[in-house]
Scaffold this active site. Sequence first.
Site, PDB file in Angstrom:
ATOM      1  N   LYS A   1       0.867  -1.134   0.068  1.00  0.00           N
ATOM      2  CA  LYS A   1       0.073   0.065   0.254  1.00  0.00           C
ATOM      3  C   LYS A   1       0.663   1.283   0.061  1.00  0.00           C
ATOM      4  O   LYS A   1       2.095   1.186   0.625  1.00  0.00           O
ATOM      5  CB  LYS A   1      -1.107  -0.407   1.026  1.00  0.00           C
ATOM      6  CG  LYS A   1      -2.030   1.116   1.191  1.00  0.00           C
ATOM      7  CD  LYS A   1      -3.231  -0.313   0.255  1.00  0.00           C
ATOM      8  CE  LYS A   1      -4.388   0.966  -0.407  1.00  0.00           C
ATOM      9  NZ  LYS A   1      -5.833  -0.014  -0.178  1.00  0.00           N
TER      10      LYS A   1
ATOM     11  N   PRO B   1      -5.284   3.202  -8.207  1.00  0.00           N
ATOM     12  CA  PRO B   1      -6.494   4.173  -7.010  1.00  0.00           C
ATOM     13  C   PRO B   1      -6.352   3.524  -5.919  1.00  0.00           C
ATOM     14  O   PRO B   1      -7.161   2.570  -5.395  1.00  0.00           O
ATOM     15  CB  PRO B   1      -7.694   4.450  -7.891  1.00  0.00           C
ATOM     16  CG  PRO B   1      -6.789   4.057  -9.171  1.00  0.00           C
ATOM     17  CD  PRO B   1      -6.313   2.905  -9.306  1.00  0.00           C
TER      18      PRO B   1
ATOM     19  N   SER C   1     -12.082   1.715 -10.715  1.00  0.00           N
ATOM     20  CA  SER C   1     -12.422   0.321 -10.036  1.00  0.00           C
ATOM     21  C   SER C   1     -13.579   0.149  -9.308  1.00  0.00           C
ATOM     22  O   SER C   1     -13.778  -0.311  -8.548  1.00  0.00           O
ATOM     23  CB  SER C   1     -10.888  -0.565  -9.402  1.00  0.00           C
ATOM     24  OG  SER C   1     -11.337   0.599  -8.428  1.00  0.00           O
TER      25      SER C   1
ATOM     26  N   THR D   1     -16.014  -2.493  -8.095  1.00  0.00           N
ATOM     27  CA  THR D   1     -15.882  -3.595  -6.451  1.00  0.00           C
ATOM     28  C   THR D   1     -17.375  -3.181  -6.231  1.00  0.00           C
ATOM     29  O   THR D   1     -17.780  -4.461  -5.157  1.00  0.00           O
ATOM     30  CB  THR D   1     -15.767  -2.073  -5.993  1.00  0.00           C
ATOM     31  OG1 THR D   1     -14.313  -1.911  -6.583  1.00  0.00           O
ATOM     32  CG2 THR D   1     -14.973  -2.768  -4.429  1.00  0.00           C
TER      33      THR D   1
END
Length: 372
Positions: free
Chosen positions: A99, A135, A168, A172
């Site tokens: 991350k 992102p 996305s 999701t």
Amino acid sequence: MMVRDVSREVTHGMDEGSSTLVEMLLRQWDGEEVVIRYDRPAASWIVIAIHSTQRGPASGGTRMKSYPNLDLAVQDALRLSAAMTSKFVVAGLPQGGGKGVLAVPQGLSTEERAGLLRRYGSLIQTLGGLFQTGPDVGTSSADMNVISETAAPYIFGRTPDSGGSGDSGQPTAVGVFEGIRVTVRRLYGDNSLAGRRVVVQGVGSVGGPLAEYLVKAGADVLISDVNADAVERMHRHLGVGVITPEQVYDTPCDIFAPCALGAVLNRDTIARLRCRAVVGSANNQLETSADALRLKERGILYAPDFVVNVGGTISLAGGERMGWTRDEVERRIRDTVTQVLDQIYDLAAADDITTTEAAQRIVESQMHSAHA
Ligand code: PHE
């Protein structure tokens, strides 16, 4: 008389009693390494947490946000990267967890922001593919285009006209919607959402499309967001009910869907909840691991976040690295969420454990079988 155990001091080289928070966090963390840089031009901290490269490059989104201090930014990066490792196991994709956190001051100008993204990209480039990003909260597909200028080919989720798979959020939401159906079937015996009340916290890139799917399925949807404009737009667009950010926890409903930030399930809020289950997309919804037990004790079924929100990962990594078509991506998201959640609910019921514990056991066994 007190006997001091000097061996601990010798092995650690420092007295734990005087540790900084970052030292304590890193000692407790089970990940591989962390890269921290202070970016002077933008007065920002860059934190890259590489949790695991065992199954492939450490991958995960880049979160851009203001934090009160570096400790909290590091803590966020460490926890979020660990969740990404589990998410890639659930997705069945050859990646590990990572991350990026960009801890920015408030009111960064557009140019300062773009400069920071480019320098962040150069740093990613020096890691030579060990870390790959896309992102997350606070960053967009347009930002991925900018990072890509200096970090290609290690970026997911650029805009479609730049060769990426774009936002996305919608894929999701496909997974969250499926998770809600599976959970409703568990609770009531059939998966129809007609008349079921769902409270959606946050109507951003995931919560927005989710609310739309729910309305189409006949659910009674209530939304809330700290951004009043977003709420107003959704209300006009879908005719859904609106509640305040504080009412979210006290409103009777079938499903509570946290789709904003993490740590919304804690000692305080869990005592207030009036839902039968929690199924949402936000990463790290539980403030501490004890909160899983608190939910169980209150008889609230909790769908582990990293399973429910696996759609973003399948869309980005599956769509861009495995070449899956959009239809294939959506089918895989639905199948994955259904299968894994069913497995978690079965195991949690059979062994009388929390769904989080069940999810961890399943991830661990899959990790080992993938190595065998
Ligand atoms: N940030 C998203 C998540 O937490 C999507 C993402 C997945 C971004 C994989 C990059 C890589 O799942």
